[in-house]
Design a protein around this motif. Structure first.
Motif, PDB file in Angstrom:
ATOM      1  N   LYS A  19       9.971  17.332  71.616  1.00  0.00           N
ATOM      2  CA  LYS A  19      10.597  18.588  71.762  1.00  0.00           C
ATOM      3  C   LYS A  19      10.042  19.170  73.331  1.00  0.00           C
ATOM      4  O   LYS A  19       8.768  18.889  73.745  1.00  0.00           O
ATOM      5  N   PHE A  20      10.821  19.575  74.177  1.00  0.00           N
ATOM      6  CA  PHE A  20      10.709  19.949  75.417  1.00  0.00           C
ATOM      7  C   PHE A  20      10.950  21.359  75.805  1.00  0.00           C
ATOM      8  O   PHE A  20      12.221  21.563  75.139  1.00  0.00           O
ATOM      9  N   LYS A  55       6.288  27.148  84.099  1.00  0.00           N
ATOM     10  CA  LYS A  55       5.594  26.832  82.450  1.00  0.00           C
ATOM     11  C   LYS A  55       6.581  25.875  82.022  1.00  0.00           C
ATOM     12  O   LYS A  55       7.667  25.712  81.628  1.00  0.00           O
ATOM     13  N   MET A  56       5.732  24.843  81.164  1.00  0.00           N
ATOM     14  CA  MET A  56       6.619  23.577  80.604  1.00  0.00           C
ATOM     15  C   MET A  56       5.554  23.290  79.232  1.00  0.00           C
ATOM     16  O   MET A  56       4.406  23.569  79.225  1.00  0.00           O
ATOM     17  N   LEU A  98       1.554  18.018  76.287  1.00  0.00           N
ATOM     18  CA  LEU A  98       1.273  18.487  77.601  1.00  0.00           C
ATOM     19  C   LEU A  98       1.604  19.776  77.604  1.00  0.00           C
ATOM     20  O   LEU A  98       2.774  20.336  77.150  1.00  0.00           O
ATOM     21  N   VAL A  99       1.069  20.584  78.205  1.00  0.00           N
ATOM     22  CA  VAL A  99       1.028  22.017  78.642  1.00  0.00           C
ATOM     23  C   VAL A  99       0.880  22.583  79.878  1.00  0.00           C
ATOM     24  O   VAL A  99      -0.007  22.225  80.509  1.00  0.00           O
ATOM     25  N   SER A 100       1.828  23.103  80.436  1.00  0.00           N
ATOM     26  CA  SER A 100       1.613  23.801  81.833  1.00  0.00           C
ATOM     27  C   SER A 100       1.734  25.569  81.778  1.00  0.00           C
ATOM     28  O   SER A 100       2.908  25.805  81.134  1.00  0.00           O
ATOM     29  N   LYS A 143       2.962  32.523  74.891  1.00  0.00           N
ATOM     30  CA  LYS A 143       2.078  31.846  74.158  1.00  0.00           C
ATOM     31  C   LYS A 143       2.316  30.486  73.930  1.00  0.00           C
ATOM     32  O   LYS A 143       1.209  29.633  73.606  1.00  0.00           O
ATOM     33  N   LEU A 144       3.724  30.102  73.950  1.00  0.00           N
ATOM     34  CA  LEU A 144       4.166  28.875  73.778  1.00  0.00           C
ATOM     35  C   LEU A 144       3.511  27.877  75.094  1.00  0.00           C
ATOM     36  O   LEU A 144       3.397  26.699  74.624  1.00  0.00           O
TER      37      LEU A 144
END
Length: 205
Positions: free
Chosen positions: A59-60, A67-68, A80-82, A189-190
């Protein structure tokens, strides 16, 4: 597989070629830049295929600017979290976390406030528009032998469908977006990485 995933997350774009004249595509280039700049959020499933035949799904999430979140489904142990400043790469199988400034990653290009395909930071090396598809390949100015990013769009209406990451050896990783939703409200927060190991978390600043 991990090498390919890490490339997508952490590899800078490269500068590879002298700028080419894109006058005949100017109208479509402006359309693509305006489309990307005006994107607020994306939520989509994705299928990822690497050059060795490896497949991953997940899921993207995108919330501009910067933010990603890429959530890979098992058996791929990657998150992966940006948060707009830093990309966090978490490998649960190796129990390993890496932090990289977002401006040094491929994520940095899509996260810019105003996106220009050809600018001081990035160079447009290829642009085609044919048969209802638009493809734009960009590299980062001042870099060499690192890779490139190609964005593929359907046209009519214009919509981002696929990203292709090419590394310095020419190996390609294709990421196809499916069932994409645009403009959906997403909580900040995601895009905050919470360390599942219970260690110190890197929170959004």
């Amino acid at each position: 597989m991990r090498r390919i995933l890490l490339l997508i997350a952490l590899s800078p774009l490269l500068m590879a070629a002298t700028p080419l004249p894109w006058a005949k595509n100017e109208t479509d280039i402006v359309r693509v830049e305006k489309y990307l700049t005006n994107l607020t959020t994306i939520v989509a499933n994705f299928n990822q295929a690497d050059a060795n035949g490896g497949m991953s799904t997940g899921k993207f999430y995108l919330k501009r600017p910067g933010k990603m979140r890429w959530e890979y489904k098992p058996p791929t142990p990657i998150l992966l979290v940006s948060d707009g400043k830093v990309v966090t790469y978490y490998d649960s199988e190796l129990d390993q976390i890496n932090y990289v400034p977002v401006d040094d990653t491929l994520a940095g290009f899509l996260g810019q406030d105003i996106i220009k395909l050809d600018s001081k930071a990035t160079k447009l090396t290829r642009f085609t528009s044919a048969d209802g598809m638009i493809r734009a390949t960009v590299v980062q100015a001042g870099k060499t032998d690192e890779g490139s990013l190609t964005l593929e769009f359907t046209d009519g209406p214009l919509q981002l469908r696929q990203m292709v990451v090419t590394d310095q050896s020419g190996q390609k990783t294709q990421i196809q977006l499916q069932n994409a939703e645009f403009g959906t409200a997403l909580p900040d927060k995601l895009f905050t990485f919470e360390d599942p190991r219970g260690h110190h978390s890197r929170r959004q600043r």
